[in-house]
Design a protein around this motif. Sequence first.
Motif, PDB file in Angstrom:
ATOM      1  N   VAL A  11     -37.653   9.756  72.708  1.00  0.00           N
ATOM      2  CA  VAL A  11     -38.226  11.106  72.733  1.00  0.00           C
ATOM      3  C   VAL A  11     -39.655  11.028  72.218  1.00  0.00           C
ATOM      4  CG1 VAL A  11     -38.052  13.473  71.869  1.00  0.00           C
ATOM      5  CG2 VAL A  11     -35.975  12.178  72.370  1.00  0.00           C
ATOM      6  N   ASP A  12     -40.588  11.497  73.029  1.00  0.00           N
ATOM      7  CA  ASP A  12     -41.994  11.526  72.627  1.00  0.00           C
ATOM      8  C   ASP A  12     -42.282  12.849  71.932  1.00  0.00           C
ATOM      9  OD1 ASP A  12     -44.697  11.405  72.304  1.00  0.00           O
ATOM     10  OD2 ASP A  12     -45.180  11.644  74.438  1.00  0.00           O
ATOM     11  N   GLN A  80     -50.405   7.645  78.308  1.00  0.00           N
ATOM     12  CA  GLN A  80     -50.438   6.802  79.505  1.00  0.00           C
ATOM     13  C   GLN A  80     -50.454   5.306  79.180  1.00  0.00           C
ATOM     14  OE1 GLN A  80     -49.906   8.258  82.376  1.00  0.00           O
ATOM     15  NE2 GLN A  80     -49.940  10.198  81.263  1.00  0.00           N
ATOM     16  N   THR A  81     -50.959   4.945  78.017  1.00  0.00           N
ATOM     17  CA  THR A  81     -51.123   3.524  77.690  1.00  0.00           C
ATOM     18  C   THR A  81     -50.180   3.055  76.585  1.00  0.00           C
ATOM     19  OG1 THR A  81     -52.915   4.106  76.154  1.00  0.00           O
ATOM     20  CG2 THR A  81     -53.531   3.524  78.414  1.00  0.00           C
ATOM     21  N   GLY A  82     -50.123   3.808  75.487  1.00  0.00           N
ATOM     22  CA  GLY A  82     -49.315   3.388  74.350  1.00  0.00           C
ATOM     23  C   GLY A  82     -47.835   3.707  74.476  1.00  0.00           C
ATOM     24  N   LEU A  83     -47.520   4.874  75.034  1.00  0.00           N
ATOM     25  CA  LEU A  83     -46.118   5.280  75.128  1.00  0.00           C
ATOM     26  C   LEU A  83     -45.284   4.318  75.978  1.00  0.00           C
ATOM     27  CD1 LEU A  83     -43.921   7.320  74.388  1.00  0.00           C
ATOM     28  CD2 LEU A  83     -44.668   8.738  76.314  1.00  0.00           C
ATOM     29  N   SER A  97     -40.065  13.473  77.760  1.00  0.00           N
ATOM     30  CA  SER A  97     -41.348  14.087  77.438  1.00  0.00           C
ATOM     31  C   SER A  97     -41.111  15.595  77.318  1.00  0.00           C
ATOM     32  CB  SER A  97     -42.368  13.789  78.538  1.00  0.00           C
ATOM     33  OG  SER A  97     -42.665  12.405  78.577  1.00  0.00           O
ATOM     34  N   PRO A  98     -41.136  16.157  76.101  1.00  0.00           N
ATOM     35  CA  PRO A  98     -40.639  17.524  75.899  1.00  0.00           C
ATOM     36  C   PRO A  98     -41.657  18.641  76.078  1.00  0.00           C
ATOM     37  CG  PRO A  98     -41.051  16.493  73.795  1.00  0.00           C
ATOM     38  CD  PRO A  98     -41.377  15.463  74.833  1.00  0.00           C
TER      39      PRO A  98
END
Length: 381
Positions: A11-12, A80-83, A97-98
């Motif tokens: 979960v982000d 876009q890069t780290g997740l 992605s909530p």
Amino acid sequence: MTGGNGPRVLVDATAVPADRGGVGRYVDGLLPALGRANADLAVVCQRADAERYGRLVPAATVISAPAAVAHRPARLAWEQTGLPLVAQHVNAQVVHSPHYTQPLRVSCPVVVTVHDATFFTDPRHYDKGKGAFFRSATRTAMRRASRVIVPSKATRDELIRLLDADPTKLDVAYHGVDPRVFHVPDDAECARVRARLGIGQASYVAFLGAQEPRKNVPNLIRGWARACAHREAPPALVIAGGSGHDEEIDTAIEEIPPHLRLIRPGYLRYADLPGYLGGAIVVAYPSHGEGFGLPVLEAMACGACVLTTPRLSLPEVGGEAVAYTGEDADQIGTDLASLLDDHERRAQLGAAGRERSLEFSWDASAEAHLASFTRAVAASA
């Protein structure tokens, strides 16, 4: 931790703001419920939230994102890069992605929550930049996400109608309310809030929410003023919540007769919300439209008499346990006056709202989310 119930979910939570507004209430309610459902869970969040989520979901793997994600442009770039790297690191089988946006290149399916469709139905209620951003993010989610979670049937139906969204990839998961947090307050809780607001024993009409055009606060102010102008002991109007970009609020305030009192305390402490909502003579929420309407549900759980509009999702939440009004100031004034004059009806609605609120639990919401996550993983197999 691995080996819980269902797929491994990342979960982000980096989009959760410090003020714990709508998306914060959603994520903070959902994550502990996913934990109680024994979900196999990892959470990535802002550094300031790491301890909080570690406490709320002790079985989850909690990862702190870089400090820069506290600023939205940096968060969107990191998404876009780290997740995707975090997803690989925790062996995620699905990313949740909530809050509308999502990583476009990640090694597992993505489930996105789209909270409402009002960026399309009522674009005039948003500044151009914000409206364009969320319309773009919603369209991207419809195209690229494995599944899309929405908080109401009304939102689902609007996305199908407006964007020709594929109904087979839309999952409805109602929000919940925690009755331990939102409850009928005792006298001490109400007195504490009254002291903070500086209103003594005076009655008040309450509003809670972002002060943005969609919430219709200027017409609430004008309707309240018309309902109370000739009363001997008129209730105050308290507008609580974050300041938004609705410039008409100040114009409406300038029109208030001098003997009426309006209070704008800004954000209230989470612990004060039961006393604030449950202590109000009426909680008024005359929104032009909601994807769900969490403040209405929270007020119902606190035993408040709620006045809202029958727009979009709000009847799904309120049912017959709230009073309904129109969106114009005259109708709000008429219907608010009717409630102020009818103690018995206010008591009946307060009791009915409390009873109906028990139908909306975060545990049920978590089960609906888990089913969506499972469908996303199955479709990618």
